[in-house]
Write a protein that holds these residues in place. Structure first.
Motif, short mmCIF file in Angstrom:
data_model
loop_
_atom_site.label_atom_id
_atom_site.label_comp_id
_atom_site.label_asym_id
_atom_site.label_seq_id
_atom_site.Cartn_x
_atom_site.Cartn_y
_atom_site.Cartn_z
N GLN A 35 47.53 47.65 44.69
CA GLN A 35 47.34 46.58 43.71
C GLN A 35 48.66 45.94 43.31
O GLN A 35 48.74 44.72 43.14
N LYS A 41 49.47 42.04 43.99
CA LYS A 41 49.82 41.23 42.81
C LYS A 41 51.18 40.57 43.01
O LYS A 41 51.35 39.39 42.70
N ASN A 64 44.62 38.23 46.63
CA ASN A 64 43.41 38.76 46.02
C ASN A 64 43.11 40.12 46.63
O ASN A 64 42.72 40.19 47.80
#
Length: 98
Positions: free
Chosen positions: A33, A37, A42
């Motif tokens: 993640q 990010k 996405n």
């Protein structure tokens, strides 16, 4: 419940050796993640896969990753030639930005 915090020693191992196998599943998800990010991707489209490469667990950028990055950076691709030599298919492409 497993520890999801990534310690400085673990980060050092990952950055120096590129091996994500030292992370537990929750830490791998957190790392995944953080990478998506940082790139503006996405994560729900699964732009990366974890693969074993040369004895290390690494993130592998899939086509969805490159497609998203090209759109974000406004990079266009033009294929200038395609040829087959024996069993090898060669594509020459040119990338450009505005």
């Amino acid at each position: 419940m497993a520890d999801t915090e990534i310690t400085p020693a673990t980060v050092e191992q990952v950055l120096l050796n590129g091996d994500l196998s030292k992370l537990n599943p929750e830490q791998r998800l957190s790392y995944y993640q953080a990478v998506t990010k940082s790139l503006g991707l996405n994560p729900l489209t699964k732009p990366f896969d974890f693969i074993n490469l040369n004895g290390k667990l690494v993130l592998y950028a899939k086509r969805d990753c490159t497609d998203q990055l090209r759109a974000i950076k406004n990079i266009s691709i033009v294929i200038s030639s395609r040829e087959t030599i024996g069993d090898i298919y060669i594509v020459t492409a040119k990338a450009s930005t505005p």
